[in-house]
Write a protein that holds these residues in place. Structure first.
Motif, PDB file in Angstrom:
ATOM      1  N   SER A   1       0.723  -0.973   0.000  1.00 31.54           N
ATOM      2  CA  SER A   1      -0.178   0.029   0.069  1.00 31.54           C
ATOM      3  C   SER A   1       0.799   1.217  -0.079  1.00 31.54           C
ATOM      4  N   LEU A   2       0.294   2.302  -0.365  1.00 24.86           N
ATOM      5  CA  LEU A   2       1.090   3.674  -0.467  1.00 24.86           C
ATOM      6  C   LEU A   2       1.437   3.845   1.039  1.00 24.86           C
ATOM      7  N   HIS A   3       0.750   3.688   1.994  1.00 21.96           N
ATOM      8  CA  HIS A   3       1.250   3.973   3.427  1.00 21.96           C
ATOM      9  C   HIS A   3       2.384   3.275   3.832  1.00 21.96           C
ATOM     10  N   GLN A   4       2.544   2.075   3.478  1.00 24.19           N
ATOM     11  CA  GLN A   4       3.681   1.361   3.814  1.00 24.19           C
ATOM     12  C   GLN A   4       4.783   1.742   3.024  1.00 24.19           C
ATOM     13  N   LEU A   5       4.587   2.044   1.660  1.00 23.73           N
ATOM     14  CA  LEU A   5       5.746   2.596   0.865  1.00 23.73           C
ATOM     15  C   LEU A   5       6.453   3.778   1.387  1.00 23.73           C
ATOM     16  N   GLN A   6       5.423   4.735   1.830  1.00 26.78           N
ATOM     17  CA  GLN A   6       5.804   6.005   2.557  1.00 26.78           C
ATOM     18  C   GLN A   6       6.693   5.884   3.629  1.00 26.78           C
ATOM     19  N   TYR A   7       6.116   4.801   4.649  1.00 27.37           N
ATOM     20  CA  TYR A   7       6.822   4.774   5.893  1.00 27.37           C
ATOM     21  C   TYR A   7       8.223   3.890   5.524  1.00 27.37           C
ATOM     22  N   ASN A   8       8.397   2.950   4.653  1.00 29.69           N
ATOM     23  CA  ASN A   8       9.658   2.293   4.227  1.00 29.69           C
ATOM     24  C   ASN A   8      10.478   3.047   3.367  1.00 29.69           C
ATOM     25  N   TRP A   9       9.941   4.311   2.962  1.00 32.68           N
ATOM     26  CA  TRP A   9      10.728   5.147   1.748  1.00 32.68           C
ATOM     27  C   TRP A   9      12.164   5.207   1.931  1.00 32.68           C
ATOM     28  N   PRO A  10      12.810   5.733   2.933  1.00 33.03           N
ATOM     29  CA  PRO A  10      14.050   5.836   3.346  1.00 33.03           C
ATOM     30  C   PRO A  10      15.017   4.324   2.937  1.00 33.03           C
ATOM     31  N   SER A  11      14.282   3.384   3.330  1.00 31.02           N
ATOM     32  CA  SER A  11      15.066   2.047   3.427  1.00 31.02           C
ATOM     33  C   SER A  11      14.875   1.359   2.026  1.00 31.02           C
ATOM     34  N   ILE A  12      13.963   1.912   1.387  1.00 32.42           N
ATOM     35  CA  ILE A  12      13.701   1.332  -0.148  1.00 32.42           C
ATOM     36  C   ILE A  12      14.928   2.087  -1.253  1.00 32.42           C
ATOM     37  N   VAL A  13      14.530   3.374  -1.219  1.00 31.64           N
ATOM     38  CA  VAL A  13      15.624   3.964  -2.152  1.00 31.64           C
ATOM     39  C   VAL A  13      16.839   4.448  -1.584  1.00 31.64           C
ATOM     40  N   GLY A  14      16.953   4.494  -0.285  1.00 30.24           N
ATOM     41  CA  GLY A  14      18.091   5.083   0.341  1.00 30.24           C
ATOM     42  C   GLY A  14      17.876   6.681   0.800  1.00 30.24           C
ATOM     43  N   GLU A  15      18.737   7.126   2.026  1.00 30.48           N
ATOM     44  CA  GLU A  15      18.473   8.288   2.543  1.00 30.48           C
ATOM     45  C   GLU A  15      18.665   9.531   1.686  1.00 30.48           C
ATOM     46  N   GLU A  16      19.598   9.422   0.710  1.00 26.11           N
ATOM     47  CA  GLU A  16      19.889  10.579   0.024  1.00 26.11           C
ATOM     48  C   GLU A  16      18.618  10.645  -1.016  1.00 26.11           C
ATOM     49  N   ILE A  17      18.214   9.894  -1.722  1.00 24.72           N
ATOM     50  CA  ILE A  17      17.190   9.929  -2.577  1.00 24.72           C
ATOM     51  C   ILE A  17      15.778  10.179  -1.938  1.00 24.72           C
ATOM     52  N   ALA A  18      15.636   9.639  -0.814  1.00 26.58           N
ATOM     53  CA  ALA A  18      14.341   9.784   0.070  1.00 26.58           C
ATOM     54  C   ALA A  18      14.207  11.290   0.446  1.00 26.58           C
ATOM     55  N   GLY A  19      15.402  11.772   0.808  1.00 24.37           N
ATOM     56  CA  GLY A  19      15.521  13.444   1.089  1.00 24.37           C
ATOM     57  C   GLY A  19      15.089  14.329  -0.071  1.00 24.37           C
ATOM     58  N   LEU A  20      15.021  13.876  -1.320  1.00 24.64           N
ATOM     59  CA  LEU A  20      14.698  14.522  -2.460  1.00 24.64           C
ATOM     60  C   LEU A  20      13.391  14.478  -3.012  1.00 24.64           C
ATOM     61  N   CYS A  21      12.604  13.182  -2.743  1.00 25.24           N
ATOM     62  CA  CYS A  21      11.330  12.694  -3.418  1.00 25.24           C
ATOM     63  C   CYS A  21      10.644  11.958  -2.183  1.00 25.24           C
ATOM     64  N   LYS A  22       9.119  12.086  -2.488  1.00 23.85           N
ATOM     65  CA  LYS A  22       8.506  10.966  -1.658  1.00 23.85           C
ATOM     66  C   LYS A  22       7.403  10.632  -2.418  1.00 23.85           C
ATOM     67  N   PRO A  23       6.865   9.444  -2.129  1.00 26.76           N
ATOM     68  CA  PRO A  23       5.734   8.888  -2.844  1.00 26.76           C
ATOM     69  C   PRO A  23       4.431   9.371  -2.448  1.00 26.76           C
ATOM     70  N   ILE A  24       3.634   9.860  -3.284  1.00 24.95           N
ATOM     71  CA  ILE A  24       2.270  10.607  -2.985  1.00 24.95           C
ATOM     72  C   ILE A  24       1.042   9.892  -3.581  1.00 24.95           C
ATOM     73  N   ARG A  25       1.226   9.080  -4.481  1.00 21.42           N
ATOM     74  CA  ARG A  25       0.254   8.539  -5.102  1.00 21.42           C
ATOM     75  C   ARG A  25       0.692   7.011  -5.860  1.00 21.42           C
ATOM     76  N   LEU A  26      -0.406   5.862  -5.542  1.00 17.60           N
ATOM     77  CA  LEU A  26      -0.144   4.780  -6.418  1.00 17.60           C
ATOM     78  C   LEU A  26      -1.556   4.440  -6.996  1.00 17.60           C
ATOM     79  N   SER A  27      -1.257   4.451  -8.382  1.00 19.37           N
ATOM     80  CA  SER A  27      -2.249   4.203  -9.281  1.00 19.37           C
ATOM     81  C   SER A  27      -2.327   2.977 -10.331  1.00 19.37           C
ATOM     82  N   GLY A  28      -3.496   2.595 -10.721  1.00 19.67           N
ATOM     83  CA  GLY A  28      -3.396   1.660 -11.625  1.00 19.67           C
ATOM     84  C   GLY A  28      -3.806   0.264 -11.230  1.00 19.67           C
TER      85      GLY A  28
END
Length: 124
Positions: A1-28
């Motif tokens: 789910s989007l909520h889990q993705l947001q919560y785990n975002w830094p561990s998924i993409v790394g701290e540097e990228i997580a500081g530059l972008c964040k997931p806001i919508r999951l569609s399809g």
């Protein structure tokens, strides 16, 4: 789910990228999902360059097929709260005006009083 993705975002993409972008919508649907990222405008080119790597990491993490990343530029970090300036007391205002008594130019007097007000009211 989007909520889990947001919560785990830094561990998924790394701290540097997580500081530059964040997931806001999951569609399809499950076979072809699009993840929309809010990206800081200054980092949009970097995130676009890392698009495929981010998509693969997210797809593996989300246990689904993320086929596309959409980028939406904008800020999400809250601006720092503006400190309220304290008010100038009558005595402080009188002292400011008294300090300009020897000046002959009314414009200069007003400018110095305004500067003094700004300095005094911005102090903690």
């Amino acid at each position: 789910s989007l909520h889990q993705l947001q919560y785990n975002w830094p561990s998924i993409v790394g701290e540097e990228i997580a500081g530059l972008c964040k997931p806001i919508r999951l569609s399809g649907n499950k076979s072809a999902r699009t993840l929309t990222l809010k990206v800081l405008p200054a980092a949009a080119a970097l995130i676009q360059h890392q698009n495929e790597t981010i998509r693969q990491r997210v797809s593996v993490s989300a246990a689904g097929n993320i086929t596309k990343l959409a980028l939406q530029q904008g800020n999400w970090k809250k601006a720092p709260a503006i400190k309220r300036k304290r008010t100038l007391s009558a005595e402080e205002l009188a002292a400011l005006k008294a300090s300009t008594i020897n000046l002959t130019s009314d414009k200069l007097k007003a400018a110095i009083v305004d500067l003094g007000k700004a300095v005094i009211t911005s102090q903690d």
